[in-house]
Design an enzyme around this catalytic site. Structure first.
Site, short mmCIF file in Angstrom:
data_model
loop_
_atom_site.label_atom_id
_atom_site.label_comp_id
_atom_site.label_asym_id
_atom_site.label_seq_id
_atom_site.Cartn_x
_atom_site.Cartn_y
_atom_site.Cartn_z
N LYS A 68 0.73 -1.29 -0.05
CA LYS A 68 0.07 0.07 -0.17
C LYS A 68 0.71 1.21 -0.10
O LYS A 68 0.56 2.43 -0.77
CB LYS A 68 -1.06 0.09 1.24
N ASP A 104 -10.57 2.26 2.73
CA ASP A 104 -10.44 1.62 4.06
C ASP A 104 -11.32 2.23 5.19
O ASP A 104 -11.92 2.00 5.75
CB ASP A 104 -9.13 1.46 4.35
P1 NAP Z 1 0.14 -3.85 10.92
O1 NAP Z 1 0.21 -2.63 10.30
O2 NAP Z 1 0.97 -5.08 10.75
O3 NAP Z 1 -0.21 -3.70 12.44
C1 NAP Z 1 -0.46 -4.59 13.34
C2 NAP Z 1 -0.74 -4.29 14.73
O4 NAP Z 1 -1.19 -5.28 15.61
C3 NAP Z 1 0.24 -3.37 15.38
O5 NAP Z 1 -0.28 -2.36 16.21
C4 NAP Z 1 0.97 -4.26 16.63
O6 NAP Z 1 1.51 -3.57 17.27
C5 NAP Z 1 -0.34 -5.19 16.79
N1 NAP Z 1 0.09 -6.64 17.48
C6 NAP Z 1 0.77 -7.55 16.74
N2 NAP Z 1 1.04 -8.46 17.66
C7 NAP Z 1 0.57 -8.00 18.75
C8 NAP Z 1 0.53 -8.74 20.08
N3 NAP Z 1 1.04 -10.11 20.12
N4 NAP Z 1 0.11 -8.07 21.20
C9 NAP Z 1 -0.32 -6.70 21.09
N5 NAP Z 1 -0.41 -6.12 19.91
C10 NAP Z 1 0.34 -6.88 18.72
O7 NAP Z 1 -1.23 -4.61 10.28
P2 NAP Z 1 -2.69 -4.04 9.85
O8 NAP Z 1 -2.30 -3.79 8.18
O9 NAP Z 1 -2.61 -2.58 10.65
O10 NAP Z 1 -3.50 -4.81 10.17
C11 NAP Z 1 -4.15 -5.17 11.32
C12 NAP Z 1 -5.57 -6.11 11.44
O11 NAP Z 1 -6.40 -5.56 10.84
C13 NAP Z 1 -5.32 -7.41 10.75
O12 NAP Z 1 -5.77 -8.34 11.54
C14 NAP Z 1 -6.03 -7.02 9.40
O13 NAP Z 1 -6.62 -8.37 8.89
C15 NAP Z 1 -7.07 -6.45 10.05
N6 NAP Z 1 -7.74 -5.52 8.82
C16 NAP Z 1 -9.08 -5.69 8.61
C17 NAP Z 1 -9.44 -4.83 7.35
C18 NAP Z 1 -11.09 -4.99 7.11
O14 NAP Z 1 -11.43 -4.76 6.21
N7 NAP Z 1 -11.70 -5.72 7.92
C19 NAP Z 1 -8.69 -3.97 6.75
C20 NAP Z 1 -7.28 -3.70 7.23
C21 NAP Z 1 -6.98 -4.53 8.17
P3 NAP Z 1 3.21 -3.25 17.59
O15 NAP Z 1 3.25 -1.95 16.76
O16 NAP Z 1 3.62 -3.29 18.89
O17 NAP Z 1 3.86 -4.27 16.75
#
Ligand code: NAP
Length: 279
Positions: A68, A104
């Protein structure tokens, strides 16, 4: 050579994406000849693909993890949301010029408006996580004039960077302060990967939330996460993340294929059935 109008989704990996199923369902139900195909692109090749996109013959496409930000850098013009987030999830062509948008935030809002009307009357929202999805959510909450947006993240630095990027009314908070932060929250949104299949579960205590709170999990695999189950046990309004995925797809389809599709129960059932299948 592409003949009927065809859109793509660029990602790495991309085989688990439900977007082809969503767009093909709309193409079929609206009787539009066309297709929507996954295009796996390794990170080392994404700039070449994006820079040569107009020559590939596609009408546009979606961009997913991890491309992205690269897509934002590659487009000639970006819409306001993409520019604010520094990330593009939808591509289209203006002649030979590649244009990018980000849907989004709109998908997030449409999902809550549909499933929890009136959710935005709250003064305070707590956002768990500070990654790419959190940025879109914070932008969306700001656009609805939510008075206080508290970003709580495992890594405080990332929450602080996000709060700095957006400025007031966004603030960062340590995970350990969550119980206190929840006391006034009318909306709690999980944007972390906690609760996703293959990841640890989300185990926070929802007891401090007010009775009127809405809990939204962006995770949609599984559909019913531990967080949503806990919210339902407390009789709070619980909203899953699938609606966001479905709604964010609408503007792209309309641009590429010329008709505005609807998010219907039949579409939702189709994706729910697919999520329920063994991997
Ligand atoms: P990302 O940029 O990789 O961010 C991941 C987040 O999760 C970070 O804040 C990370 O914290 C946290 N995290 C990971 N492991 C953790 C743990 N063990 N304990 C606490 N926090 C933890 O991912 P993203 O693109 O934002 O996506 C995040 C989620 O949103 C995914 O599940 C994705 O499928 C979902 N999503 C859904 C939609 C939808 O349309 N429904 C759209 C976009 C995303 P740290 O900063 O501390 O690593």
């Amino acid at each position: 050579m592409v003949t009927d109008p065809t859109a793509v989704i660029l990602g790495w990996p991309v085989r688990h994406s439900r977007s082809p199923m969503i767009h093909r369902h709309w193409l079929a139900t609206l009787g539009i000849p066309g297709d929507y195909v996954p295009l796996p692109v390794e990170p080392e090749r994404i700039d070449v693909v994006l820079n040569g996109f107009a020559a590939l013959g596609y009408v546009g496409g979606n961009v997913t993890v991890p491309h992205k930000e690269a897509a934002f850098r590659a487009v000639r013009t970006a819409d306001d949301v993409a520019a604010a987030l520094g990330a593009v999830n939808t591509l289209w062509l203006d002649g030979d010029r590649l244009v990018g948008g980000n849907t989004d935030a709109a998908g997030f809002l449409a999902n809550l408006d549909e499933k929890a009307p009136g959710w935005d009357r709250t003064d305070t929202a707590v956002v768990l996580g500070a990654g790419g999805a959190a940025r879109a959510v914070v932008w969306a909450l700001e656009s609805r004039q939510i008075g206080r947006i508290v970003v709580v993240n495992r890594t405080l630095d990332r929450a602080e960077a996000l709060a700095k990027h957006f400025g007031k009314p966004v603030e960062a908070a340590e995970w350990s302060t969550l119980p206190k932060r929840l006391e006034k929250a009318g909306l709690l949104v999980n944007t972390t990967t906690l609760g996703m299949t293959g990841h640890p579960d989300m185990t926070i205590d929802l007891a401090p939330l007010p009775e009127s709170a809405v809990v939204n999990d962006l995770v949609y695999v599984p559909l019913e996460t531990g967080l949503l189950a806990a919210a339902r046990r407390r009789k709070l309004v619980a909203v899953d993340g699938l609606g966001m995925l479905l709604h964010q797809a609408v503007p792209g389809f309309e641009r590429w294929f010329g008709r505005r599709p609807e998010v219907t129960p039949a579409l939702r059932d189709l994706i729910v059935a697919d999520i329920g299948k063994p991997a």
